[in-house]
Motif scaffolding. Structure first.
Motif, PDB file in Angstrom:
ATOM      1  N   PHE A  12       0.309  -5.967  16.474  1.00  0.00           N
ATOM      2  CA  PHE A  12      -0.875  -5.013  15.798  1.00  0.00           C
ATOM      3  C   PHE A  12      -1.926  -5.789  16.164  1.00  0.00           C
ATOM      4  CE2 PHE A  12       2.854  -3.621  13.264  1.00  0.00           C
ATOM      5  CZ  PHE A  12       2.720  -2.380  13.693  1.00  0.00           C
ATOM      6  N   GLN A  13      -3.181  -4.979  16.172  1.00  0.00           N
ATOM      7  CA  GLN A  13      -4.468  -5.899  16.379  1.00  0.00           C
ATOM      8  C   GLN A  13      -5.171  -6.589  15.235  1.00  0.00           C
ATOM      9  OE1 GLN A  13      -6.071  -5.364  19.362  1.00  0.00           O
ATOM     10  NE2 GLN A  13      -6.053  -3.357  20.413  1.00  0.00           N
ATOM     11  N   THR A  14      -4.763  -6.066  13.850  1.00  0.00           N
ATOM     12  CA  THR A  14      -5.446  -6.620  12.710  1.00  0.00           C
ATOM     13  C   THR A  14      -4.510  -6.902  11.810  1.00  0.00           C
ATOM     14  OG1 THR A  14      -6.076  -4.548  11.632  1.00  0.00           O
ATOM     15  CG2 THR A  14      -7.618  -5.229  13.318  1.00  0.00           C
ATOM     16  N   HIS A  15      -5.017  -7.750  10.844  1.00  0.00           N
ATOM     17  CA  HIS A  15      -4.245  -7.950   9.542  1.00  0.00           C
ATOM     18  C   HIS A  15      -3.788  -6.626   8.569  1.00  0.00           C
ATOM     19  CE1 HIS A  15      -4.194 -12.161   9.909  1.00  0.00           C
ATOM     20  NE2 HIS A  15      -5.447 -12.373   9.777  1.00  0.00           N
ATOM     21  N   THR A  16      -5.200  -5.496   8.817  1.00  0.00           N
ATOM     22  CA  THR A  16      -5.074  -4.289   8.037  1.00  0.00           C
ATOM     23  C   THR A  16      -3.871  -3.495   8.633  1.00  0.00           C
ATOM     24  OG1 THR A  16      -7.332  -4.575   7.862  1.00  0.00           O
ATOM     25  CG2 THR A  16      -6.369  -2.480   7.592  1.00  0.00           C
ATOM     26  N   ASP A  17      -3.690  -3.766  10.062  1.00  0.00           N
ATOM     27  CA  ASP A  17      -2.565  -2.885  10.473  1.00  0.00           C
ATOM     28  C   ASP A  17      -1.284  -3.402  10.097  1.00  0.00           C
ATOM     29  OD1 ASP A  17      -4.597  -1.440  11.902  1.00  0.00           O
ATOM     30  OD2 ASP A  17      -4.584  -2.710  13.534  1.00  0.00           O
ATOM     31  N   VAL A  18      -0.955  -4.521  10.375  1.00  0.00           N
ATOM     32  CA  VAL A  18       0.267  -5.249   9.763  1.00  0.00           C
ATOM     33  C   VAL A  18       0.425  -4.950   8.335  1.00  0.00           C
ATOM     34  CG1 VAL A  18       1.344  -7.423   9.399  1.00  0.00           C
ATOM     35  CG2 VAL A  18       0.146  -6.978  11.508  1.00  0.00           C
ATOM     36  N   ASN A  19      -0.708  -5.119   7.537  1.00  0.00           N
ATOM     37  CA  ASN A  19      -0.291  -4.770   5.949  1.00  0.00           C
ATOM     38  C   ASN A  19      -0.086  -3.388   5.696  1.00  0.00           C
ATOM     39  OD1 ASN A  19      -0.542  -7.454   5.192  1.00  0.00           O
ATOM     40  ND2 ASN A  19      -3.012  -7.275   4.910  1.00  0.00           N
ATOM     41  N   ASN A  20      -0.431  -2.495   6.700  1.00  0.00           N
ATOM     42  CA  ASN A  20      -0.453  -1.328   6.447  1.00  0.00           C
ATOM     43  C   ASN A  20       1.212  -0.956   6.816  1.00  0.00           C
ATOM     44  OD1 ASN A  20      -2.782  -0.430   5.551  1.00  0.00           O
ATOM     45  ND2 ASN A  20      -3.597   0.237   7.704  1.00  0.00           N
ATOM     46  N   LEU A  21       1.755  -1.474   7.816  1.00  0.00           N
ATOM     47  CA  LEU A  21       3.038  -1.278   8.105  1.00  0.00           C
ATOM     48  C   LEU A  21       3.913  -1.757   6.815  1.00  0.00           C
ATOM     49  CD1 LEU A  21       5.506  -0.499   9.928  1.00  0.00           C
ATOM     50  CD2 LEU A  21       5.665  -2.768  10.638  1.00  0.00           C
ATOM     51  N   LYS A  22       3.683  -2.885   6.313  1.00  0.00           N
ATOM     52  CA  LYS A  22       4.248  -3.518   5.343  1.00  0.00           C
ATOM     53  C   LYS A  22       4.528  -2.740   3.974  1.00  0.00           C
ATOM     54  CE  LYS A  22       4.228  -8.169   6.773  1.00  0.00           C
ATOM     55  NZ  LYS A  22       3.589  -9.619   6.592  1.00  0.00           N
ATOM     56  N   SER A  23       2.950  -1.985   3.820  1.00  0.00           N
ATOM     57  CA  SER A  23       3.132  -1.115   2.489  1.00  0.00           C
ATOM     58  C   SER A  23       3.960   0.176   2.583  1.00  0.00           C
ATOM     59  CB  SER A  23       1.500  -0.704   2.396  1.00  0.00           C
ATOM     60  OG  SER A  23       0.634  -1.698   2.199  1.00  0.00           O
ATOM     61  N   TYR A  24       3.867   0.510   3.928  1.00  0.00           N
ATOM     62  CA  TYR A  24       4.728   1.815   4.096  1.00  0.00           C
ATOM     63  C   TYR A  24       6.114   1.511   3.768  1.00  0.00           C
ATOM     64  CZ  TYR A  24       7.521   5.544   6.036  1.00  0.00           C
ATOM     65  OH  TYR A  24       8.329   6.682   6.442  1.00  0.00           O
ATOM     66  N   LEU A  25       6.493   0.357   4.386  1.00  0.00           N
ATOM     67  CA  LEU A  25       8.106  -0.133   3.995  1.00  0.00           C
ATOM     68  C   LEU A  25       8.394  -0.295   2.752  1.00  0.00           C
ATOM     69  CD1 LEU A  25       8.396  -2.624   7.224  1.00  0.00           C
ATOM     70  CD2 LEU A  25       9.288  -0.168   6.876  1.00  0.00           C
ATOM     71  N   ALA A  26       7.413  -0.846   2.037  1.00  0.00           N
ATOM     72  CA  ALA A  26       7.386  -1.050   0.521  1.00  0.00           C
ATOM     73  C   ALA A  26       7.755   0.313  -0.397  1.00  0.00           C
ATOM     74  CB  ALA A  26       6.521  -1.754   0.067  1.00  0.00           C
ATOM     75  N   ALA A  27       6.792   1.453   0.204  1.00  0.00           N
ATOM     76  CA  ALA A  27       6.891   2.652  -0.370  1.00  0.00           C
ATOM     77  C   ALA A  27       7.851   3.473  -0.018  1.00  0.00           C
ATOM     78  CB  ALA A  27       5.401   3.392  -0.339  1.00  0.00           C
ATOM     79  N   HIS A  28       8.252   3.529   1.220  1.00  0.00           N
ATOM     80  CA  HIS A  28       9.378   4.617   1.662  1.00  0.00           C
ATOM     81  C   HIS A  28      10.718   3.882   2.125  1.00  0.00           C
ATOM     82  CE1 HIS A  28       6.470   7.948   1.929  1.00  0.00           C
ATOM     83  NE2 HIS A  28       5.439   6.654   2.232  1.00  0.00           N
ATOM     84  N   LYS A  29      10.791   2.582   2.316  1.00  0.00           N
ATOM     85  CA  LYS A  29      11.950   1.940   2.743  1.00  0.00           C
ATOM     86  C   LYS A  29      12.523   0.947   1.799  1.00  0.00           C
ATOM     87  CE  LYS A  29      13.760   1.785   7.009  1.00  0.00           C
ATOM     88  NZ  LYS A  29      14.874   3.148   7.008  1.00  0.00           N
ATOM     89  N   PRO A  30      12.941   1.235   0.761  1.00  0.00           N
ATOM     90  CA  PRO A  30      13.119   0.096  -0.129  1.00  0.00           C
ATOM     91  C   PRO A  30      14.267  -0.785   0.299  1.00  0.00           C
ATOM     92  CG  PRO A  30      14.081   2.221  -1.151  1.00  0.00           C
ATOM     93  CD  PRO A  30      13.185   2.572   0.159  1.00  0.00           C
ATOM     94  N   ASP A  31      15.192  -0.442   1.243  1.00  0.00           N
ATOM     95  CA  ASP A  31      16.220  -1.197   1.616  1.00  0.00           C
ATOM     96  C   ASP A  31      15.503  -2.369   2.667  1.00  0.00           C
ATOM     97  OD1 ASP A  31      15.492   0.859   3.464  1.00  0.00           O
ATOM     98  OD2 ASP A  31      17.432   0.288   4.567  1.00  0.00           O
TER      99      ASP A  31
END
Ligand code: ADQ
Length: 488
Positions: free
Chosen positions: A217-236
């Motif tokens: 990804f281009q930025t830390h914000t983008d990486v963190n957005n992916l990680k937040s998605y995984l935390a919220a929608h893919k608990p496994d």
């Protein structure tokens, strides 16, 4: 002089190539390397002597060094998708283009990639269109890409797939038996989970991403957005600093801010004198202080807000009349999508109103040039402009900001005004950082830039230039490929 206080350091969310001191070894081509296979929606023109944009510069260099193949759409809308391929050889690089049928072009490109993913990933839910069959069309074209590509792959190839058009490609290649390493780089922002989940296909898109070996990804914000998605929608999913595990699958994730070839762009900028420039461009007298904007016509670039800020500058500082002008170069893009016609009409109306209000017989305050200019004119035009006005509402990186810095004369540099919502703002804090929605403040920062003392301009520019030079297009590509080689 002292610059405004440095922002607090951003926590290292994941692998960050700008901290990698061991990159030099990846920039040379010692020993034989496996082929690099680049896949992007469009294939770059490798016969061009000067590549435009960081993507083409970084990749053209990497693929020439390693040898390999560049695969993508040939730009034609005819016949059957995946019909006869266009193959051309450029030294050690083979370029392969495939056509897309008119129906697939509509569903894959116009409706899904540009009608849904582009606005959604730029945080513009208001412009998202969910069209029946578009996702199927998107998957169908990705499937056609995979089926055409598969027989051309060699066992030790490294595959690097680019951008939002091709998110599902690795998953399809895996299904077809592909075992090679596959990396993905997203050139545009990755949105927060609350926005991403507005598309009914968010699960499928994320599954597509998780099929890669490396996500860049281009930025830390983008990486963190992916990680937040995984935390919220893919608990496994187990999410580490730069590794994600889901079931048996393990992949790496990192921030790789794209750069430019600063030396080449600086040279291009120096080569044309102001007089020669004036003879070649539609731009007015060099005695004025010039504000310059250079963008593709796109609603993500914040152009109406930029025009309004200039209007406010002239209203609040009437003494600037006849001393400043704003040149905005905006060639049209993606005319098929309605939102582009709307933005064009709005800009024409705003430009007409501003010039109607302020223009005089010997002064046109705003020149809006709606056609592409070649890079060997853009570069010197940047050098001879006092303000680089780069204020997207949201942008993956924004290479124009970096090009503006590379083009300046270090002894008498101009001032970069940069949106806080451009990916480039994470690295370019010595610019005048603005909120692109706040036209009042942008007008104030324009005035500050136009009146900034030489010493402060030099200090800001020196800091920006060293970063733009050190982390260029070649380093970007080398860092991504080094990290992909490390992935398991
Ligand atoms: P773009 O949205 O196309 O790219 P940007 O990075 O600003 O945006 O520009 C790419 C290139 O096009 C630059 O080299 C620029 O000089 C050139 N360009 C832009 N406007 C031009 C004009 N009016 N005339 C001539 N040339 C022009 C996407 C993402 C960006 C990301 C890049 C690379 O949207 O955020 O920086 O990919 O990853």
């Amino acid at each position: 002089m002292t610059l405004h206080p440095a922002p607090p350091p951003i926590p290292a969310a994941s692998y960050d190539w700008t901290n990698d001191e061991d990159l030099s070894s990846c920039l040379s081509n010692e020993g034989s390397q496996p082929r690099l296979v680049v896949v992007s929606n469009r294939v770059a023109d490798l016969s061009a002597s000067v590549q435009s944009g960081g993507l083409a510069v970084g990749l053209a260099d990497a693929i020439r060094q390693q040898g390999g193949m560049w695969f993508g759409w040939d730009g034609k809308r005819e016949g059957q998708t995946g019909g006869p391929m266009q193959v051309s050889e450029h030294g050690s690089v083979t370029c392969v283009g495939i056509p897309i049928s008119p129906e697939d072009f509509t569903e894959y490109y116009a409706e899904y990639a540009n009608g849904l993913l582009w606005p959604l990933f730029h945080y513009r839910l208001d412009l998202v269109h969910i069209s029946t069959n578009a996702f199927e069309g998107y998957l169908r074209v990705n499937e056609a890409f995979a089926r055409q590509l598969m027989p051309m792959l060699q066992p030790d190839d490294t595959i690097w797939i680019h951008d939002y058009h091709l998110i599902p490609l690795a998953g399809i290649l895996r299904r077809l038996g592909c075992r090679q390493k596959i990396g993905f780089f997203l050139h545009i922002p990755f949105p927060p989970p609350e926005l991403l989940s507005a598309t009914p296909d968010h699960d499928a898109l994320i599954e597509g991403l998780l099929a890669y070996d490396l996500l860049g990804f281009q930025t830390h914000t983008d990486v963190n957005n992916l990680k937040s998605y995984l935390a919220a929608h893919k608990p496994d999913a187990v999410v580490g600093q730069d590794v994600i595990r889901t079931g048996q699958k393990r992949l790496r994730v990192g921030r790789f801010p794209i750069g430019i070839d600063a030396a080449e762009f600086g040279k291009l900028a120096r080569e044309t004198s102001p007089e020669a420039l004036l003879a070649k461009t539609p731009v007015e007298t060099p005695a004025l202080q010039r504000i310059l904007g250079v963008d593709r016509l796109d609603y993500s670039k914040g152009l109406p807000e930029r025009f309004k800020a200039f209007d406010e500058l002239l209203l609040s500082h009437p003494e600037l009349g006849k001393h400043v002008n704003f040149v905005q170069i905006t060639p049209p893009s993606r005319g098929e999508v309605d939102a582009y016609a709307d933005i064009r009409a709005e800009l024409e109306q705003l430009a007409g109103a501003i010039n109607g209000r302020f223009a005089d017989i010997d002064w046109t305050p705003l020149q809006h040039i709606c056609r592409p200019l070649p890079r060997d004119l853009i570069a010197p035009l940047m050098r001879h402009s006092h303000i680089g006005f780069v204020t997207p509402l949201r942008d993956g990186m924004n290479l124009v900001a970096k090009e503006y810095v590379a083009a300046q004369d270090p002894d008498d540099p101009g001032v970069l005004i940069l949106s806080q919502f451009a990916g480039a703002a994470e690295e370019m804090q010595e610019a005048l950082i603005v909120n692109p929605y706040d036209t009042d403040d942008m007008a104030k920062q324009l005035y500050r830039g136009l009146t900034m003392p030489l010493e402060e301009r030099r200090a800001r520019h020196a800091a920006l230039l060293s970063r733009v030079t050190d982390f260029g297009a070649k380093e970007w590509a080398a860092a991504f490929l080094k990290e992909l080689a490390r992935s398991i």
